[in-house]
Write a protein that holds these residues in place. Structure first.
Motif, PDB file in Angstrom:
ATOM      1  N   MET A   1     -41.742   3.184   4.459  1.00 36.01           N
ATOM      2  CA  MET A   1     -41.731   2.800   3.059  1.00 36.01           C
ATOM      3  C   MET A   1     -43.150   2.391   2.670  1.00 36.01           C
ATOM      4  SD  MET A   1     -39.444  -0.018   0.995  1.00 36.01           S
ATOM      5  CE  MET A   1     -38.156   0.195   2.148  1.00 36.01           C
ATOM      6  N   ASP A   2     -43.628   2.969   1.594  1.00 38.06           N
ATOM      7  CA  ASP A   2     -44.994   2.669   1.153  1.00 38.06           C
ATOM      8  C   ASP A   2     -44.975   1.748  -0.069  1.00 38.06           C
ATOM      9  OD1 ASP A   2     -44.344   4.285  -1.008  1.00 38.06           O
ATOM     10  OD2 ASP A   2     -45.595   5.958  -0.369  1.00 38.06           O
ATOM     11  N   ASP A   3     -46.160   1.467  -0.588  1.00 35.10           N
ATOM     12  CA  ASP A   3     -46.279   0.556  -1.727  1.00 35.10           C
ATOM     13  C   ASP A   3     -45.581   1.100  -2.976  1.00 35.10           C
ATOM     14  OD1 ASP A   3     -47.685  -1.280  -0.223  1.00 35.10           O
ATOM     15  OD2 ASP A   3     -49.656  -0.615  -0.917  1.00 35.10           O
ATOM     16  N   THR A   4     -45.587   2.411  -3.157  1.00 39.91           N
ATOM     17  CA  THR A   4     -44.913   3.002  -4.324  1.00 39.91           C
ATOM     18  C   THR A   4     -43.407   2.791  -4.221  1.00 39.91           C
ATOM     19  OG1 THR A   4     -46.663   4.648  -4.565  1.00 39.91           O
ATOM     20  CG2 THR A   4     -44.569   5.131  -5.635  1.00 39.91           C
ATOM     21  N   ASP A   5     -42.839   2.980  -3.029  1.00 43.10           N
ATOM     22  CA  ASP A   5     -41.409   2.722  -2.831  1.00 43.10           C
ATOM     23  C   ASP A   5     -41.083   1.258  -3.127  1.00 43.10           C
ATOM     24  OD1 ASP A   5     -40.795   5.324  -2.062  1.00 43.10           O
ATOM     25  OD2 ASP A   5     -41.018   4.907   0.073  1.00 43.10           O
ATOM     26  N   ARG A   6     -41.939   0.368  -2.642  1.00 40.05           N
ATOM     27  CA  ARG A   6     -41.703  -1.071  -2.878  1.00 40.05           C
ATOM     28  C   ARG A   6     -41.780  -1.396  -4.376  1.00 40.05           C
ATOM     29  NH1 ARG A   6     -41.760  -3.026   2.260  1.00 40.05           N
ATOM     30  NH2 ARG A   6     -43.245  -2.112   3.694  1.00 40.05           N
ATOM     31  N   ALA A   7     -42.726  -0.790  -5.067  1.00 37.51           N
ATOM     32  CA  ALA A   7     -42.848  -1.014  -6.508  1.00 37.51           C
ATOM     33  C   ALA A   7     -41.611  -0.485  -7.237  1.00 37.51           C
ATOM     34  CB  ALA A   7     -44.110  -0.355  -7.044  1.00 37.51           C
ATOM     35  N   LEU A   8     -41.130   0.679  -6.830  1.00 41.91           N
ATOM     36  CA  LEU A   8     -39.917   1.232  -7.442  1.00 41.91           C
ATOM     37  C   LEU A   8     -38.718   0.309  -7.196  1.00 41.91           C
ATOM     38  CD1 LEU A   8     -40.310   5.020  -6.599  1.00 41.91           C
ATOM     39  CD2 LEU A   8     -40.191   4.026  -8.897  1.00 41.91           C
ATOM     40  N   LEU A   9     -38.608  -0.199  -5.990  1.00 40.29           N
ATOM     41  CA  LEU A   9     -37.501  -1.114  -5.676  1.00 40.29           C
ATOM     42  C   LEU A   9     -37.566  -2.375  -6.531  1.00 40.29           C
ATOM     43  CD1 LEU A   9     -37.335  -0.808  -1.794  1.00 40.29           C
ATOM     44  CD2 LEU A   9     -35.654   0.017  -3.454  1.00 40.29           C
ATOM     45  N   THR A  10     -38.754  -2.920  -6.699  1.00 40.74           N
ATOM     46  CA  THR A  10     -38.916  -4.116  -7.531  1.00 40.74           C
ATOM     47  C   THR A  10     -38.478  -3.828  -8.964  1.00 40.74           C
ATOM     48  OG1 THR A  10     -40.715  -4.947  -6.143  1.00 40.74           O
ATOM     49  CG2 THR A  10     -40.582  -5.804  -8.401  1.00 40.74           C
ATOM     50  N   LEU A  11     -38.904  -2.705  -9.499  1.00 41.84           N
ATOM     51  CA  LEU A  11     -38.524  -2.326 -10.865  1.00 41.84           C
ATOM     52  C   LEU A  11     -37.012  -2.105 -10.979  1.00 41.84           C
ATOM     53  CD1 LEU A  11     -41.463   0.117 -11.589  1.00 41.84           C
ATOM     54  CD2 LEU A  11     -41.049  -2.074 -12.749  1.00 41.84           C
ATOM     55  N   LEU A  12     -36.426  -1.449  -9.992  1.00 40.78           N
ATOM     56  CA  LEU A  12     -34.979  -1.202 -10.024  1.00 40.78           C
ATOM     57  C   LEU A  12     -34.188  -2.505  -9.912  1.00 40.78           C
ATOM     58  CD1 LEU A  12     -34.801   2.015  -7.841  1.00 40.78           C
ATOM     59  CD2 LEU A  12     -34.232   1.825 -10.284  1.00 40.78           C
ATOM     60  N   GLN A  13     -34.700  -3.470  -9.140  1.00 42.74           N
ATOM     61  CA  GLN A  13     -34.018  -4.756  -9.041  1.00 42.74           C
ATOM     62  C   GLN A  13     -34.071  -5.511 -10.368  1.00 42.74           C
ATOM     63  OE1 GLN A  13     -35.970  -6.401  -5.518  1.00 42.74           O
ATOM     64  NE2 GLN A  13     -33.990  -6.336  -4.473  1.00 42.74           N
ATOM     65  N   GLN A  14     -35.115  -5.303 -11.134  1.00 41.62           N
ATOM     66  CA  GLN A  14     -35.228  -5.955 -12.441  1.00 41.62           C
ATOM     67  C   GLN A  14     -34.285  -5.312 -13.446  1.00 41.62           C
ATOM     68  OE1 GLN A  14     -39.409  -5.579 -13.228  1.00 41.62           O
ATOM     69  NE2 GLN A  14     -39.960  -7.143 -11.735  1.00 41.62           N
ATOM     70  N   ASP A  15     -34.153  -3.984 -13.382  1.00 37.44           N
ATOM     71  CA  ASP A  15     -33.262  -3.255 -14.298  1.00 37.44           C
ATOM     72  C   ASP A  15     -32.956  -1.894 -13.691  1.00 37.44           C
ATOM     73  OD1 ASP A  15     -31.904  -1.948 -16.311  1.00 37.44           O
ATOM     74  OD2 ASP A  15     -33.535  -2.049 -17.768  1.00 37.44           O
ATOM     75  N   ALA A  16     -31.801  -1.788 -13.046  1.00 40.74           N
ATOM     76  CA  ALA A  16     -31.425  -0.549 -12.361  1.00 40.74           C
ATOM     77  C   ALA A  16     -31.107   0.581 -13.329  1.00 40.74           C
ATOM     78  CB  ALA A  16     -30.221  -0.801 -11.450  1.00 40.74           C
ATOM     79  N   GLY A  17     -31.006   0.283 -14.616  1.00 42.49           N
ATOM     80  CA  GLY A  17     -30.696   1.304 -15.601  1.00 42.49           C
ATOM     81  C   GLY A  17     -31.910   1.958 -16.233  1.00 42.49           C
ATOM     82  N   GLN A  18     -33.087   1.643 -15.732  1.00 45.93           N
ATOM     83  CA  GLN A  18     -34.308   2.219 -16.304  1.00 45.93           C
ATOM     84  C   GLN A  18     -34.331   3.740 -16.117  1.00 45.93           C
ATOM     85  OE1 GLN A  18     -38.141   0.131 -15.657  1.00 45.93           O
ATOM     86  NE2 GLN A  18     -36.951  -1.169 -14.271  1.00 45.93           N
TER      87      GLN A  18
END
Length: 146
Positions: free
Chosen positions: A1-18
Motif C-alpha cells: 500500500m502506497d501513499d496514494t492508497d492511504r490518501a484514498l482510504l482517508t478520503l473514503l473514511q470521511q465520505d464513502a459516497g464521493q
C-alpha cells in the motif's frame, strides 16, 4: 500500500459516497485510475465494506456499554452466538481476566439487562461485568496513515 492508497482510504473514511472523479482529483489521479485503485483495495480486503455512519442517539440508542464476559470454556468458537444478539455491535476474544469483550447499544438500561440475560444463555458464559458509558469523547475508524 502506497501513499496514494492511504490518501484514498482517508478520503473514503470521511465520505464513502464521493465520486471517483472527486477522489481522483484530490489525489492526483484520473477518475478511471481512482476507481481502479479503490477496486483493488476492495479486492485485497483492505476496504471491507462501504457503509453509512448513523448517530445511535437519533435511533433512540442512548445506552452504550462495554461488557466483559467470563467463561468456563474457550469462547473462540462462539462468534455466531454473540452475533445472534443484535444489540451487540462488536465482540472480541481477549486475553486477561475475561474471555470476551462486547460493545452493546440499547435504548434503556432495562434492555441492557435483557442483553446480559441473553449473554448468560450462551454456552460457556458464567459471568459478566458491564461498564456503562456516561459520555463518549470520540469514536474513530482506524487511520490509514503509517
Amino acid at each position: 500500500m502506497d501513499d496514494t492508497d492511504r490518501a484514498l482510504l482517508t478520503l473514503l473514511q470521511q465520505d464513502a459516497g464521493q465520486a471517483y472523479a472527486a477522489l481522483g482529483k484530490a489525489v492526483g489521479l484520473s477518475t478511471a485510475a481512482a476507481h481502479e485503485r479503490v477496486r483493488k483495495l476492495r479486492e485485497r480486503g483492505v476496504v471491507r465494506r462501504t457503509t453509512v455512519e448513523v448517530d445511535p442517539k437519533s435511533l433512540g440508542l442512548g445506552v452504550l456499554a462495554f461488557v466483559m464476559v467470563d467463561s468456563s470454556a474457550w469462547m473462540g468458537e462462539s462468534a455466531a452466538a454473540f452475533a445472534a444478539i443484535p444489540e451487540i455491535e462488536e465482540a472480541h476474544v481477549i486475553a486477561g481476566s475475561a474471555s470476551v469483550l462486547v460493545k452493546v447499544r440499547t435504548a434503556t438500561t432495562e434492555q441492557l439487562q435483557d442483553v446480559l440475560r441473553r449473554l448468560y444463555a450462551i454456552d460457556g458464559v458464567c459471568g459478566t461485568q458491564a461498564t456503562v458509558v456516561l459520555e463518549s469523547f470520540f469514536e474513530r475508524p482506524p487511520s490509514p496513515a503509517p
